[in-house]
Scaffold this motif. Sequence first.
Motif, PDB file in Angstrom:
ATOM      1  N   LEU A   1       0.700  -1.011  -0.259  1.00  0.00           N
ATOM      2  CA  LEU A   1       0.155  -0.023   0.457  1.00  0.00           C
ATOM      3  C   LEU A   1       0.681   1.735  -0.124  1.00  0.00           C
ATOM      4  CD1 LEU A   1      -2.500  -0.935   3.096  1.00  0.00           C
ATOM      5  CD2 LEU A   1      -3.395  -0.431  -0.009  1.00  0.00           C
ATOM      6  N   VAL A   2       1.616   1.358   0.579  1.00  0.00           N
ATOM      7  CA  VAL A   2       2.763   2.573   0.474  1.00  0.00           C
ATOM      8  C   VAL A   2       3.288   2.823  -0.473  1.00  0.00           C
ATOM      9  CG1 VAL A   2       5.086   3.115   1.801  1.00  0.00           C
ATOM     10  CG2 VAL A   2       3.216   1.620   3.392  1.00  0.00           C
ATOM     11  N   THR A   3       4.286   1.929  -1.196  1.00  0.00           N
ATOM     12  CA  THR A   3       4.227   1.581  -3.294  1.00  0.00           C
ATOM     13  C   THR A   3       3.294   1.999  -3.635  1.00  0.00           C
ATOM     14  OG1 THR A   3       5.454  -0.450  -2.363  1.00  0.00           O
ATOM     15  CG2 THR A   3       5.443   0.211  -4.696  1.00  0.00           C
ATOM     16  N   GLY A   4       1.780   1.852  -3.247  1.00  0.00           N
ATOM     17  CA  GLY A   4       0.698   2.257  -4.526  1.00  0.00           C
ATOM     18  C   GLY A   4       0.322   3.744  -3.908  1.00  0.00           C
ATOM     19  N   PHE A   5       0.556   4.690  -3.288  1.00  0.00           N
ATOM     20  CA  PHE A   5       0.341   5.367  -2.074  1.00  0.00           C
ATOM     21  C   PHE A   5       1.986   6.833  -2.787  1.00  0.00           C
ATOM     22  CE2 PHE A   5      -3.819   3.885  -0.522  1.00  0.00           C
ATOM     23  CZ  PHE A   5      -4.632   4.799  -1.060  1.00  0.00           C
ATOM     24  N   GLY A   6       2.949   5.648  -2.790  1.00  0.00           N
ATOM     25  CA  GLY A   6       4.116   6.298  -2.964  1.00  0.00           C
ATOM     26  C   GLY A   6       3.973   7.524  -4.528  1.00  0.00           C
ATOM     27  N   PHE A   7       3.824   8.204  -3.945  1.00  0.00           N
ATOM     28  CA  PHE A   7       3.890   9.956  -4.970  1.00  0.00           C
ATOM     29  C   PHE A   7       5.116  11.051  -4.812  1.00  0.00           C
ATOM     30  CE2 PHE A   7       0.774  11.306  -1.840  1.00  0.00           C
ATOM     31  CZ  PHE A   7       1.261  12.144  -1.895  1.00  0.00           C
ATOM     32  N   HIS A   8       5.750  10.933  -3.990  1.00  0.00           N
ATOM     33  CA  HIS A   8       6.962  11.783  -2.746  1.00  0.00           C
ATOM     34  C   HIS A   8       7.846  12.354  -4.483  1.00  0.00           C
ATOM     35  CE1 HIS A   8       4.242  10.897  -0.003  1.00  0.00           C
ATOM     36  NE2 HIS A   8       5.114  12.090   0.824  1.00  0.00           N
ATOM     37  N   VAL A   9       8.625  11.275  -5.226  1.00  0.00           N
ATOM     38  CA  VAL A   9       9.169  12.127  -6.016  1.00  0.00           C
ATOM     39  C   VAL A   9       9.141  12.542  -7.384  1.00  0.00           C
ATOM     40  CG1 VAL A   9      10.771   9.534  -5.559  1.00  0.00           C
ATOM     41  CG2 VAL A   9       9.143   9.723  -7.468  1.00  0.00           C
ATOM     42  N   ASN A  10       8.043  12.925  -7.817  1.00  0.00           N
ATOM     43  CA  ASN A  10       7.180  13.929  -9.248  1.00  0.00           C
ATOM     44  C   ASN A  10       5.899  15.360  -8.273  1.00  0.00           C
ATOM     45  OD1 ASN A  10       8.090  12.530 -10.427  1.00  0.00           O
ATOM     46  ND2 ASN A  10       6.853  11.321 -11.150  1.00  0.00           N
TER      47      ASN A  10
END
Length: 447
Positions: free
Chosen positions: A243-252
């Motif tokens: 789930l953490v990977t699914g919500f990961g957008f911080h890099v963009n």
Amino acid sequence: MTQQGKQNEGAGGLLAAPLLGDQNKSLEDQLSGGASFSGAVFNISTTMIGAGIMSIPATIKVLGIIPGLIVILIVAFSVDVTAEFMLRYTNSGRSETYAGLLAESFGPSGSVAVQLCVIVTNLGCVIIYFIIIGDVLCGSQSEGNLHLGILQEWFGIHWWNTRAYALLFIALFVMLPLVMLRKVDSLRHSSAISILLAVAFVILSSAMAIYALFKGKSHELRLFPDFANQVSVLDLFTTVPVLVTGFGFHVNVHPIRAELGKPSDMSSAIRISVTIGVVIYFAIGFFGYLLFGDSIMADILVNFDQNADSAIGQLLNDVVRLSYAVHLLLVYPIMNFSLRANIDELVFQNKPNLASDTPRFVSMTLILLSLAYVVAIAIPNIWYFFQFMGSTTVVFLSFIFPGAIILRDVYGISTRKDKVVAVLVILLAVMTSSIAIYTNLNSSIQN
């Protein structure tokens, strides 16, 4: 310029220059020439709703419906809070990249740490996209079960529709033209299409599940974990990294914010995108579990090769799989954008802007595309990548680094509440990741 300012410019200047253009433009020019708010929402949503959606039903199978929804909401709230932390310090500082933001608080070591995490995370994501597209087109084998891909179902098994050749064709004639675009806002239209395809995927899957329910062919929903037969308490923690990977957008966050006409709108764009992610993730988790039950695989698209009762049913199965494969094709360049930029920022610190240096831009793009293709052929299983990234680099990018910025508080703007939340987020991230890593290692040793 002060030494600190030079340091920050070195850490964050690469993305800032090609994305921001002329720093001396008037506010009116920036507002008229910047990216749209809807484009920002589409790009953030596309960053989140990538390959992660494929494994959401598998996490619901482990957690059960009610705990699954609770965990989705907790993760969504946490990433929204940490993204707000990042934006607050970006607005107070001078950096226009994630690496530069950490450099302002922790110096060059912080910048390098972010760059390495972004590189590992995004490289893992683009490899996952390749793997899933290969599963859809060419099938896969798991636990002794052979699942045919669409190409095999339509044309039979031939050398040209094996995974290696089919993905090579996709890489050269579909992905390569997209990753050659030099501005992230140039991808806004493909991002909009990808989100529509994701929504179509959820709607079709939901319709198929409801139809199966009325036909009496749906599976029984489990509201809570099945501790009696399949699930241990430690297994619950292995779902959090997915789930953490699914919500990961911080890099963009920074590349998208840099091109946004009104950077102050970024918070609203993130909140809307996270809400979209929650709705889509829970919908596909609920209806996917209703449709396939405990037979759900790590990549739910593989389950759609099942024999349908009619030609229309088989056509729907193929449409569902193809729609999401095309969605991932359009998500790929978004993740590749920040991957390429961070590698260049780390390796070529004193070189001209990447977007303006054609030989370096083209060579780096070709190398990254080739690397993702080769690894996807060698290790065609997405669960390993989700578990690794969600337990390590994504945790740092989504929770630990933003929390550390708040605790460091170089600009003196963090409140007591901010610091308490930052500590809680960091402790929760470290605890769940440590347990997930231990459980996965222990399971691998036993197997």
